[in-house]
Design an enzyme around this catalytic site. Structure first.
Site, PDB file in Angstrom:
ATOM      1  N   GLU A 103       3.660  -1.743   1.311  1.00 37.13           N
ATOM      2  CA  GLU A 103       4.212  -2.200   2.593  1.00 37.13           C
ATOM      3  C   GLU A 103       3.586  -3.513   3.043  1.00 37.13           C
ATOM      4  O   GLU A 103       4.260  -4.383   3.603  1.00 37.13           O
ATOM      5  CB  GLU A 103       4.010  -1.127   3.672  1.00 37.13           C
ATOM      6  CG  GLU A 103       4.768  -1.382   4.970  1.00 37.13           C
ATOM      7  CD  GLU A 103       4.035  -2.296   5.963  1.00 37.13           C
ATOM      8  OE1 GLU A 103       4.679  -2.798   6.909  1.00 37.13           O
ATOM      9  OE2 GLU A 103       2.803  -2.490   5.793  1.00 37.13           O
ATOM     10  N   ASP A 129      -1.426   1.369   1.096  1.00 39.44           N
ATOM     11  CA  ASP A 129      -2.054   0.106   0.707  1.00 39.44           C
ATOM     12  C   ASP A 129      -2.619  -0.584   1.943  1.00 39.44           C
ATOM     13  O   ASP A 129      -2.160  -0.362   3.064  1.00 39.44           O
ATOM     14  CB  ASP A 129      -1.066  -0.802  -0.013  1.00 39.44           C
ATOM     15  CG  ASP A 129       0.138  -1.180   0.843  1.00 39.44           C
ATOM     16  OD1 ASP A 129       0.694  -0.298   1.528  1.00 39.44           O
ATOM     17  OD2 ASP A 129       0.535  -2.374   0.822  1.00 39.44           O
TER      18      ASP A 129
END
Length: 372
Positions: free
Chosen positions: A139, A78
């Site tokens: 994350e 991400d």
């Protein structure tokens, strides 16, 4: 792999935009991983469905079936950049030694190189440890859905390697601050700001006093920082505001400071009359402290790096957190910041240095196959 091959493969990853909030984009990145890994018979592939509106994870396994602890490689796919960044302010482009693109430095570059090193190790069957590589979707927002997965895999690991960006000069990370996140809601009493001002109790005024108190907890000598980065409140210019909300970011060097500062922030009490203050949150990532075992791991890594022509150095403790905080807190020797060199993480000038790709790939191969 040649430099040009790496640039081509990494470019495909960067062209697949994957902000944390876009499950489809993150899952498309996971699809790229699975498609390439599926071509190597020695790799076991597990897909973990996403939840809470986020994308899923992928766990790859290869290496010898022995009792040695695994080498766990942690990579997130991400990014912080919203959809459309690629077509707008941060297009994929090469300018000299710099390859620009959303998420290329933090951390698709490091994740891609580690993946290629993992594929190479799977094809050759080299190395004495089982290898596990985890790709996660969240994350950048604190790993809310994957922390338990990271910790479960960490408990089976001899070492953890985190492909976050390298620090200046290619230095790796052996210590990080812990991270706390809190939300504060202030409630006052609304009134007309012109005709009944004295009846109101401004939530924004109270929030301003509380923010000053929170920011005053920063103590650079102790390595403690507190920051308020988001504030919202009020309904109209002529109304004494009833509500105000703000977020608090906390960074600490030790677990003890985390406990003390968490208690202080959760214990915020009203300063003005007739207002209520409600606080939620806590430590999101525990401190990642440089233990003796981590020092020994760095010594091994430095020797392996030297064998492939790299003078590996370590950076001072960094204020940013990563998924390595979770494994380090479990006592797993963790080496972070082994990703690509570059700059501009989380900005519209994010880039990776093309000249580092081949050397960093050699380093990752050496780590996956050479750690004792």
């Amino acid at each position: 792999m040649t430099e040009d091959q790496i640039v081509a493969g990494l470019s495909r990853w960067v062209e697949t935009e994957s902000p944390s909030s876009d499950a489809a984009g993150v899952d498309a990145m996971m699809d790229l991983v699975v498609a390439e890994a599926s071509a190597v018979p020695a790799i076991g592939i597990e897909r973990v469905p996403g939840r809470d509106g986020l994308g899923g994870s992928v766990v790859l396994r290869t290496g010898p079936a022995n009792e040695a602890g695994s080498i766990l490689v942690l990579s997130h796919l991400d990014t912080v950049h919203p959809l459309g960044t690629l077509a707008g302010d941060l297009p994929l482009r090469r300018v000299g030694d710099r390859l620009y693109g959303p998420g290329i430095f933090d951390m698709k570059g490091g994740a891609y190189l580690a993946f290629q090193a993992f594929l190479s190790a799977a094809r050759t069957g080299s190395g004495s440890h089982p290898l596990v590589m985890l790709f996660t979707p969240d994350e950048e927002i604190g790993s809310p859905t994957t922390r338990s997965l990271i910790e479960d895999l960490g408990r089976e690991a001899a070492y953890a390697l985190v492909t976050e960006p390298a620090r200046d000069g290619g230095r790796c990370v052996t210590a990080r601050k812990g991270v706390g996140r809190f939300d504060v809601e202030v409630e006052g009493r609304p009134s007309h700001s012109g005709t009944r001002h004295e009846d109101g109790r401004s939530a924004i005024r109270e929030a301003a006093l509380q923010i000053t108190a929170v920011e005053g907890m920063t103590d650079y000598e102790r390595g403690v920082t507190t920051s308020v980065g988001l504030v919202s409140g009020g309904t109209a210019a002529n109304v004494v505001p009833q509500f105000c909300r703000f977020s608090v970011d906390l960074r600490v060097e030790t677990p003890e400071e985390g406990v003390a500062l968490t208690r202080a922030i959760l214990g915020l009490a009203p300063i003005g009359p007739d207002v209520a203050v409600r606080v939620s949150g806590g430590m999101n990532r525990p401190p990642y402290e440089r233990s003796r075992a981590i020092a020994d791991l760095f010594g091994q890594a430095r020797a392996l790096a030297a064998s492939v022509g790299i003078d590996l150095a370590e950076a001072p403790r960094t204020g940013g957190g990563s998924d390595g905080n979770f494994t380090a807190a479990l006592g797993v020797p963790t080496l972070d910041g082994i990703g690509v060199e570059g700059d501009g993480a989380h900005t519209l000038e994010e880039y990776a240095l093309v000249s580092c790709f081949v050397p960093r790939l050699r380093l990752m191969k050496a780590l996956l196959t050479g750690l004792a």
